[in-house]
Scaffold this active site. Structure first.
Site, PDB file in Angstrom:
ATOM      1  N   LYS A   1       0.830  -1.210   0.000  1.00 50.18           N
ATOM      2  CA  LYS A   1       0.000   0.000   0.000  1.00 50.18           C
ATOM      3  C   LYS A   1       0.868   1.266   0.000  1.00 50.18           C
ATOM      4  O   LYS A   1       0.674   2.157  -0.818  1.00 50.18           O
ATOM      5  CB  LYS A   1      -0.936   0.027   1.227  1.00 50.18           C
TER       6      LYS A   1
ATOM      7  N   ARG B   1      11.240  -1.482  11.428  1.00 47.21           N
ATOM      8  CA  ARG B   1      10.189  -1.230  12.412  1.00 47.21           C
ATOM      9  C   ARG B   1      10.154  -2.328  13.463  1.00 47.21           C
ATOM     10  O   ARG B   1      10.331  -3.488  13.134  1.00 47.21           O
ATOM     11  CB  ARG B   1       8.830  -1.159  11.702  1.00 47.21           C
TER      12      ARG B   1
ATOM     13  N   ARG C   1      -9.661   0.242   9.122  1.00 44.14           N
ATOM     14  CA  ARG C   1      -9.209  -1.125   9.393  1.00 44.14           C
ATOM     15  C   ARG C   1     -10.259  -1.932  10.123  1.00 44.14           C
ATOM     16  O   ARG C   1     -10.018  -3.108  10.409  1.00 44.14           O
ATOM     17  CB  ARG C   1      -7.959  -1.076  10.274  1.00 44.14           C
TER      18      ARG C   1
ATOM     19  N   ARG D   1      -0.145  -9.305  13.476  1.00 39.95           N
ATOM     20  CA  ARG D   1      -0.779  -8.331  12.576  1.00 39.95           C
ATOM     21  C   ARG D   1      -1.569  -9.023  11.476  1.00 39.95           C
ATOM     22  O   ARG D   1      -2.625  -8.546  11.065  1.00 39.95           O
ATOM     23  CB  ARG D   1       0.278  -7.401  11.978  1.00 39.95           C
TER      24      ARG D   1
ATOM     25  N   ARG E   1      11.522  -5.608   5.225  1.00 39.20           N
ATOM     26  CA  ARG E   1      11.199  -4.187   4.989  1.00 39.20           C
ATOM     27  C   ARG E   1      12.128  -3.267   5.765  1.00 39.20           C
ATOM     28  O   ARG E   1      12.473  -3.527   6.898  1.00 39.20           O
ATOM     29  CB  ARG E   1       9.754  -3.907   5.405  1.00 39.20           C
TER      30      ARG E   1
HETATM   31  P1  ADP Z   1       1.217  -1.862   7.769  1.00 42.52           P
HETATM   32  O1  ADP Z   1       2.474  -1.439   7.080  1.00 42.52           O
HETATM   33  O2  ADP Z   1       1.365  -3.143   8.490  1.00 42.52           O
HETATM   34  O3  ADP Z   1       0.014  -1.853   6.891  1.00 42.52           O
HETATM   35  P2  ADP Z   1       0.699   0.588   9.254  1.00 42.52           P
HETATM   36  O4  ADP Z   1       1.919   1.373   9.129  1.00 42.52           O
HETATM   37  O5  ADP Z   1      -0.492   0.961   8.445  1.00 42.52           O
HETATM   38  O6  ADP Z   1       1.034  -0.943   9.040  1.00 42.52           O
HETATM   39  O7  ADP Z   1       0.222   0.538  10.782  1.00 42.52           O
HETATM   40  C1  ADP Z   1       1.123   0.225  11.831  1.00 42.52           C
HETATM   41  C2  ADP Z   1       0.353   0.089  13.154  1.00 42.52           C
HETATM   42  O8  ADP Z   1      -0.324   1.331  13.447  1.00 42.52           O
HETATM   43  C3  ADP Z   1      -0.777  -0.953  13.137  1.00 42.52           C
HETATM   44  O9  ADP Z   1      -0.298  -2.254  13.451  1.00 42.52           O
HETATM   45  C4  ADP Z   1      -1.691  -0.403  14.239  1.00 42.52           C
HETATM   46  O10 ADP Z   1      -1.174  -0.675  15.535  1.00 42.52           O
HETATM   47  C5  ADP Z   1      -1.601   1.097  14.021  1.00 42.52           C
HETATM   48  N1  ADP Z   1      -2.637   1.593  13.078  1.00 42.52           N
HETATM   49  C6  ADP Z   1      -2.452   2.204  11.876  1.00 42.52           C
HETATM   50  N2  ADP Z   1      -3.623   2.512  11.300  1.00 42.52           N
HETATM   51  C7  ADP Z   1      -4.596   2.082  12.157  1.00 42.52           C
HETATM   52  C8  ADP Z   1      -6.015   2.083  12.121  1.00 42.52           C
HETATM   53  N3  ADP Z   1      -6.684   2.589  11.081  1.00 42.52           N
HETATM   54  N4  ADP Z   1      -6.671   1.551  13.180  1.00 42.52           N
HETATM   55  C9  ADP Z   1      -6.018   1.044  14.244  1.00 42.52           C
HETATM   56  N5  ADP Z   1      -4.679   1.000  14.334  1.00 42.52           N
HETATM   57  C10 ADP Z   1      -3.967   1.518  13.304  1.00 42.52           C
HETATM   58  P1  ADP Z   2       2.146  -1.833   3.265  1.00 37.80           P
HETATM   59  O1  ADP Z   2       2.146  -0.330   3.277  1.00 37.80           O
HETATM   60  O2  ADP Z   2       0.932  -2.397   2.570  1.00 37.80           O
HETATM   61  O3  ADP Z   2       2.345  -2.442   4.623  1.00 37.80           O
HETATM   62  P2  ADP Z   2       4.747  -1.589   1.901  1.00 37.80           P
HETATM   63  O4  ADP Z   2       4.466  -0.713   0.742  1.00 37.80           O
HETATM   64  O5  ADP Z   2       5.488  -1.013   3.053  1.00 37.80           O
HETATM   65  O6  ADP Z   2       3.380  -2.303   2.403  1.00 37.80           O
HETATM   66  O7  ADP Z   2       5.532  -2.879   1.356  1.00 37.80           O
HETATM   67  C1  ADP Z   2       5.908  -3.939   2.239  1.00 37.80           C
HETATM   68  C2  ADP Z   2       7.290  -4.456   1.848  1.00 37.80           C
HETATM   69  O8  ADP Z   2       7.217  -5.146   0.595  1.00 37.80           O
HETATM   70  C3  ADP Z   2       8.339  -3.376   1.659  1.00 37.80           C
HETATM   71  O9  ADP Z   2       9.565  -3.909   2.083  1.00 37.80           O
HETATM   72  C4  ADP Z   2       8.339  -3.120   0.151  1.00 37.80           C
HETATM   73  O10 ADP Z   2       9.581  -2.646  -0.317  1.00 37.80           O
HETATM   74  C5  ADP Z   2       8.050  -4.513  -0.386  1.00 37.80           C
HETATM   75  N1  ADP Z   2       7.258  -4.513  -1.638  1.00 37.80           N
HETATM   76  C6  ADP Z   2       6.303  -3.639  -2.034  1.00 37.80           C
HETATM   77  N2  ADP Z   2       5.775  -3.997  -3.219  1.00 37.80           N
HETATM   78  C7  ADP Z   2       6.415  -5.142  -3.589  1.00 37.80           C
HETATM   79  C8  ADP Z   2       6.320  -6.022  -4.733  1.00 37.80           C
HETATM   80  N3  ADP Z   2       5.465  -5.789  -5.706  1.00 37.80           N
HETATM   81  N4  ADP Z   2       7.142  -7.103  -4.745  1.00 37.80           N
HETATM   82  C9  ADP Z   2       8.011  -7.345  -3.738  1.00 37.80           C
HETATM   83  N5  ADP Z   2       8.139  -6.572  -2.637  1.00 37.80           N
HETATM   84  C10 ADP Z   2       7.355  -5.476  -2.559  1.00 37.80           C
END
Ligand code: ADP
Ligand code: ADP
Ligand code: ZN
Length: 215
Positions: free
Chosen positions: A13, A159, A88, A170, A127
């Site tokens: 995302k 992270r 979420r 998660r 990541r």
């Molecule tokens: P990811 O990369 O796993 O999609 P995010 O960066 O979006 O994770 O979120 C990291 C953490 O922040 C989540 O595990 C949660 O603890 C908190 N968080 C983020 N967005 C939300 C939300 N919309 N509702 C509840 N918790 C959230």
């Molecule tokens: P989210 O925001 O949904 O948690 P991220 O954009 O942070 O996800 O991506 C999660 C991890 O996967 C990062 O390390 C990113 O560099 C990697 N990644 C993203 N897109 C791809 C892809 N198409 N193929 C392989 N790795 C990817």
């Protein structure tokens, strides 16, 4: 364009959001980034959220709804926005519907990025993040210089919640609390899904095909 990005942790995302924001000129609103900024600054919000985030649990809905209500009220959202990591839960989605309903500006589309669990674990465990919000992968998407952000020159870090235990938690939280949104938005005829496996550019091309309809 008023857009929500949906998908499990590690779906890509954040990675795709950067490209979408450049292409369609919409602000990228990541609730994860907002919460992490508050953690770093040790604000009351950050201190409240910390325990939940470290354990890979969701921060309570009321907190997130407050954050989103404030953020969507800012002038840069008047012409559209992209939400990444919100909603979420079903209550968060319902609250979003109310906030946008009051303004008479409903969502255009919810873009669901689909990736199987096995792939998510390897993406998340490799990541590396930058404080600017950019994310990299040691193997799949490395920066030009190891440990340094291409976008801003910042130092990359791993992270705390990208370690094995929190990752498993998660993914479970996602399937219990967030996955039901797929059904919720498909009933509202807002859902569009893309295959999130394959190369980053290839996935972005598929996303553009969908989003061009809402320009
Ligand atoms: P990811 O990369 O796993 O999609 P995010 O960066 O979006 O994770 O979120 C990291 C953490 O922040 C989540 O595990 C949660 O603890 C908190 N968080 C983020 N967005 C939300 C939300 N919309 N509702 C509840 N918790 C959230
Ligand atoms: P989210 O925001 O949904 O948690 P991220 O954009 O942070 O996800 O991506 C999660 C991890 O996967 C990062 O390390 C990113 O560099 C990697 N990644 C993203 N897109 C791809 C892809 N198409 N193929 C392989 N790795 C990817
Ligand atoms: Zn950076």
């Amino acid at each position: 364009m008023r857009l929500v990005l949906l998908g499990p942790p590690g779906a890509g995302k954040g990675t795709q959001a950067k490209r979408i924001a450049d292409e369609y000129r919409v602000p990228h609103i990541s609730t994860g980034d907002i919460l992490r900024e508050n953690l770093r600054a040790e604000t009351p919000l950050g201190l409240e959220a910390k325990g939940f985030m470290d354990r890979g649990e969701l921060v309570p809905d009321e907190v997130l709804v407050g954050i989103i209500r404030d953020r969507l009220g800012k002038p840069d959202c008047a012409g559209g926005f992209m939400l990444d990591g919100y909603p979420r839960t079903i209550p968060q989605a319902t609250a979003l519907g109310e906030i946008l309903g009051e303004k008479g500006t409903p969502l255009d589309v919810v873009l669901n990025i689909d990736v199987p669990d096995e792939e998510l674990v390897s993406r998340l465990s490799g990541r590396r993040m930058c404080e600017c919000g950019a994310s990299y992968h040691v193997q799949f998407n490395p920066p030009a210089v190891e440990g340094v952000c291409d976008a801003c020159g910042g130092r990359l870090y791993q992270r705390d919640d990208d370690k094995e235990d929190a990752i498993r938690n998660r993914l479970q939280v996602y399937s219990d609390q967030t996955q039901p949104l797929i059904d919720f938005y498909s009933k509202e005829s807002l859902l569009a899904s893309v295959d999130g496996t394959g190369g980053i550019d290839e996935i972005f091309a598929a996303i553009k095909k969908i989003l061009d309809a809402y320009k």
